[in-house]
Design a protein around this motif. Structure first.
Motif, PDB file in Angstrom:
ATOM      1  N   ASN A 167       0.814  -1.213   0.000  1.00 31.63           N
ATOM      2  CA  ASN A 167       0.000   0.000   0.000  1.00 31.63           C
ATOM      3  C   ASN A 167       0.842   1.255   0.000  1.00 31.63           C
ATOM      4  O   ASN A 167       0.380   2.310  -0.402  1.00 31.63           O
ATOM      5  N   PHE A 168       2.049   1.182   0.472  1.00 33.40           N
ATOM      6  CA  PHE A 168       2.913   2.348   0.507  1.00 33.40           C
ATOM      7  C   PHE A 168       3.722   2.428  -0.774  1.00 33.40           C
ATOM      8  O   PHE A 168       4.915   2.194  -0.823  1.00 33.40           O
ATOM      9  N   PHE A 196       2.474   2.254   9.939  1.00 36.97           N
ATOM     10  CA  PHE A 196       2.758   3.667   9.752  1.00 36.97           C
ATOM     11  C   PHE A 196       4.239   3.818   9.467  1.00 36.97           C
ATOM     12  O   PHE A 196       5.036   2.897   9.679  1.00 36.97           O
ATOM     13  N   LEU A 197       4.609   4.993   8.970  1.00 37.02           N
ATOM     14  CA  LEU A 197       5.986   5.218   8.548  1.00 37.02           C
ATOM     15  C   LEU A 197       6.876   5.630   9.705  1.00 37.02           C
ATOM     16  O   LEU A 197       6.511   6.457  10.532  1.00 37.02           O
ATOM     17  N   LEU A 198       8.077   5.032   9.765  1.00 38.83           N
ATOM     18  CA  LEU A 198       9.150   5.554  10.606  1.00 38.83           C
ATOM     19  C   LEU A 198      10.030   6.394   9.696  1.00 38.83           C
ATOM     20  O   LEU A 198      10.776   5.859   8.890  1.00 38.83           O
ATOM     21  N   ARG A 199       9.877   7.720   9.779  1.00 41.88           N
ATOM     22  CA  ARG A 199      10.512   8.595   8.805  1.00 41.88           C
ATOM     23  C   ARG A 199      11.971   8.864   9.142  1.00 41.88           C
ATOM     24  O   ARG A 199      12.346   8.979  10.288  1.00 41.88           O
ATOM     25  N   SER A 248      -0.349   7.739   5.835  1.00 37.45           N
ATOM     26  CA  SER A 248      -1.531   7.473   6.658  1.00 37.45           C
ATOM     27  C   SER A 248      -2.106   6.068   6.532  1.00 37.45           C
ATOM     28  O   SER A 248      -3.080   5.766   7.214  1.00 37.45           O
ATOM     29  N   ASN A 249      -1.530   5.221   5.683  1.00 39.79           N
ATOM     30  CA  ASN A 249      -2.136   3.929   5.392  1.00 39.79           C
ATOM     31  C   ASN A 249      -3.586   4.119   4.957  1.00 39.79           C
ATOM     32  O   ASN A 249      -4.525   3.615   5.559  1.00 39.79           O
ATOM     33  N   TYR A 250      -3.739   4.872   3.879  1.00 42.83           N
ATOM     34  CA  TYR A 250      -5.070   5.163   3.350  1.00 42.83           C
ATOM     35  C   TYR A 250      -5.982   5.757   4.428  1.00 42.83           C
ATOM     36  O   TYR A 250      -7.028   5.215   4.769  1.00 42.83           O
ATOM     37  N   ILE A 251      -5.546   6.886   4.968  1.00 37.48           N
ATOM     38  CA  ILE A 251      -6.372   7.748   5.835  1.00 37.48           C
ATOM     39  C   ILE A 251      -6.738   7.062   7.159  1.00 37.48           C
ATOM     40  O   ILE A 251      -7.828   7.244   7.694  1.00 37.48           O
ATOM     41  N   THR A 261      -2.689   6.464  -3.218  1.00 42.21           N
ATOM     42  CA  THR A 261      -2.383   6.782  -1.823  1.00 42.21           C
ATOM     43  C   THR A 261      -2.554   8.257  -1.509  1.00 42.21           C
ATOM     44  O   THR A 261      -2.720   8.628  -0.351  1.00 42.21           O
ATOM     45  N   GLN A 262      -2.490   9.106  -2.528  1.00 40.91           N
ATOM     46  CA  GLN A 262      -2.483  10.552  -2.291  1.00 40.91           C
ATOM     47  C   GLN A 262      -3.844  11.210  -2.462  1.00 40.91           C
ATOM     48  O   GLN A 262      -3.994  12.384  -2.145  1.00 40.91           O
TER      49      GLN A 262
END
Length: 688
Positions: A23-24, A42-45, A79-82, A274-275
């Motif tokens: 999904n990402f 979720f993302l670890l940025r 956001s993993n699709y909001i 995704t956006q």
């Protein structure tokens, strides 16, 4: 039967890590995935942002480069699709949610707000907005919304300019209860806000005529086509339960079609990716001549075209409308939609999808002030825009079909539906339902098991009424202040205002709370200059420049631009086909008469036959109108037979003006008083 979010249900997403990683789209090696306590990824940025790939057509060569993106774009991507971090924020004890979650909850149909009338610690609550294509509201859903307003809101319901409900004052701890109640009553708030297609408008009147029915069916199909499919909404509010809904096969077919590179084939969001979209997106469907939907203010305006027998054949399509702007930033502006072309009726879903994808791919994502499709079309020009859309559509648009003049229709009062039943359109000041009105409406709707519809002018229509019920219903409604239109001031019938204070965080000044007093003052000015009661002007008031009540289409638009002050816009038309223009800035609310009196006085004296106020202001020109305002000293009164020139020279005027100021008058008023006294004395002398 299909789920409203396709095959990618919440169960699959939570149980299959491969799908979660997939999904990402566009993750770099410098990123990793983690799982929160609800098992949502979720993302670890790290320091560098990932490349966006979800906004490039999947069939294109991968040439994406890093470009500047707004903060909201980055939030959506991670956001993993909001879902994240909204899912975590809703579990905390705090009365509010963080910035990222505040952006994401919009996609679920809610805005975080606080009471701006209160001082000290902020009192947070949430506004919920429903999604009601064509403004259709079932009996069950109306009664549910009425209950929720009392149990969890501020005791009122609000009808919006996009044919939906707004429920104000819901506390965070009650959000899930309220949302799930709406969903289980066959309602929805999904996509009522956020960067995706909003509620699709259509004429609200339940007229049993082929073109009206076809327009409403088309609006519902477009709404279904552009509804998010990844399940985030149902995961959040009903724990991933599959809410079954029947979708027409043509909708499913159009959504799945990727013959022209419109889709993300491996994504649970085939159209949005995704956006999602760069900004909100608005669509209206109507029939020729019926502009109850303000069709030219939408990103896409769709008009049914029928043959001589009344059989719908296809659609004219307008594109590029939008109201939002920013004060004193001339690169932002309201804009009317313009003709794109004609499509056969079986192609409308594909054409709409192609337009949406063109905006998805090319709309700006770096600066949200310029992200609406109107700016893309203004930059490209309609010819280039049409050419790009045709690539996604797979066909050339046919020439635009000729249409009759547009007319604003309110649908107030009693009317035949055409199927043996009646409908009744009710004027609701500013769309706010509360108090005795709310109580009586519920009683009538519940007793007679009525469905209702919300109009784009913030009014309500009661549907499918038997003739035998008419008298009792009319009496009950009148006792609650819901009068037949002939008893309502014409100014009020066409007026609109946004909620503004106290809950809207964008409000600069009053709108809903201020407009009742403003309309009374306008009526007083109209009477003062000698205009009859049936004379009316389309007035719209907003508390900020975003234009939620569409003030830039009004004959007289008041747009908040400071504490207790408005920017005045003039020049719209009663049929909503011409943009108003900015006339004056920073006019204090207490000084409105100083501007409106000379304008209305000269409209009465100098207008052409049946010329509307908006057309009069356009014809006169703003330079002349400003001169009239600046030199205004009050209407000429007194016996016209004297035809006096009051001041022969400037010195006399200035001397009279100084004397008048001592008496809190102006020079004109004092001169008229002197003349009247002189005439009276002369007449008295003759009588003696």
């Amino acid at each position: 039967m299909t789920t409203p979010y396709g095959a990618a249900t919440s169960t699959v997403i939570r149980s299959d890590p491969k799908i979660q990683v997939h999904n990402f789209i566009g993750l770099k090696a410098s990123h990793s995935l983690a799982f929160n306590k609800n098992s949502a990824p979720f993302l670890l940025r790290k320091s560098r942002p990932p490349v966006i790939r979800a906004v490039s057509t999947p069939t294109k060569t991968d040439t994406a480069t890093e470009t500047k993106r707004s903060k909201v774009e980055i939030i959506k991507e991670g956001s993993n699709y909001i879902r994240y971090p909204l899912n975590e924020e809703l579990l905390t004890d705090a009365p509010n949610i963080n910035e990222a979650a505040t952006q994401l909850i919009k996609f679920h149909g809610s805005y975080q707000q606080y009471n701006r009338d209160e001082r000290g610690a902020r009192s947070y609550s949430f506004m919920l907005r429903t999604k009601n294509p064509c403004g259709k509201v079932s009996n069950e859903l109306y009664l549910t919304m009425d209950d929720l307003a009392d149990q969890f809101g501020i005791g009122t319901l609000r009808l919006t300019t996009r044919q939906t409900f707004q429920l104000h004052g819901v506390l965070k701890k009650d959000l899930k209860t309220v949302m799930s109640s709406i969903i289980r009553s066959m309602g929805s708030t999904l996509g009522a806000c956020g960067d995706l297609n909003r509620n699709v408008l259509a004429p609200a009147a339940p007229i049993a005529r082929k073109d009206y029915l076809f327009a409403q069916e088309t609006a519902e199909n477009i709404a279904a086509l552009l509804t998010p499919q990844s399940g985030f909404y149902y995961d959040m509010w009903v724990d991933g339960e599959k809410i079954l809904t029947a979708e027409p096969p043509e909708v499913v077919k159009a959504r799945n079609d990727n013959s022209h590179g419109t889709n993300f084939p491996d994504s649970p969001e085939l159209i949005y990716g995704t956006q999602f979209l760069p900004r909100k997106f608005k669509i209206a469907v109507t029939v020729p001549g019926d502009n109850s939907v303000d069709v030219l203010t939408n990103d896409i305006g769709v008009v049914v075209v029928s043959d001589e027998n009344g059989e719908p054949q296809g659609f004219n399509i307008y594109v590029g409308g939008g109201m939002g702007r920013t004060h004193r930033l001339e690169t932002t502006f309201p804009r009317l939609a313009e003709p794109l072309g004609y499509v056969p009726k079986d192609d409308i879903l594909y054409a709409v999808k192609a337009i949406v994808v063109t905006q998805r791919e090319n709309g700006r994502r770096d600066d949200r002030k310029y992200s609406r499709m109107k700016y893309l079309i203004s930059s490209w020009g309609i010819e280039k825009f049409r050419s790009v859309v045709e690539q996604y559509y797979g066909k050339k648009f046919e020439p635009f079909r000729e249409l009759p003049e547009w007319e604003f229709k309110s649908y107030l009062g009693w009317h035949e539906q055409g199927d043996g039943n009646l409908y009744c359109g009710l004027h609701v000041d500013n769309g706010r339902i509360g108090g005795e009105m709310k109580k009586t409406l519920r009683e009538v709707i519940e007793k007679y098991n009525l469905n209702v519809r919300i109009t784009p002018n913030q009014n309500l229509i009661l549907c499918n009424i038997r003739s035998a019920w008419k008298r009792n219903i009319t009496t009950a409604l009148a006792q609650a202040g819901l009068l037949l239109p002939r008893y309502v001031d014409p100014l009020n019938i066409t007026a609109m205002a946004c909620p503004a204070f106290p809950l809207c965080p964008l409000a600069i000044t009053e709108a809903e709370r201020g407009i009742p007093g403003i309309l009374k003052r306008v009526r007083a000015v109209l009477e003062k200059v000698g205009l009859k009661y049936n004379e009316s002007v389309v007035i719209r008031v907003t508390g900020c420049p975003n234009g939620c009540a569409r003030p830039y289409m009004a004959e007289l638009g008041l747009v908040g631009d400071g504490p207790n002050s408005y920017q005045i816009w003039l020049g719209g038309r009663p049929n909503q086909t011409q943009l108003a223009r900015s006339f004056m800035d920073k006019v204090k609310v207490q000084d409105l008469e100083n501007v409106l009196e000379p304008l209305f006085y000269n409209w009465k004296r100098k207008r052409q036959s049946k010329e509307s106020f908006g057309d009069f202001t356009t014809r006169m020109g703003f330079d002349k109108l400003k001169e009239l305002v600046e030199k205004w000293e009050g209407p000429v009164v007194g016996p016209s037979r004297y035809n006096l020139k009051l001041f022969a020279d400037r010195e006399t005027y200035e001397a009279m003006d100084e004397l008048a100021k001592l008496q809190n008058k102006n020079a004109h008023q004092l001169a008229i008083e002197v003349i009247r006294n002189f005439v009276a004395a002369q007449q008295n002398g003759k009588s003696e």
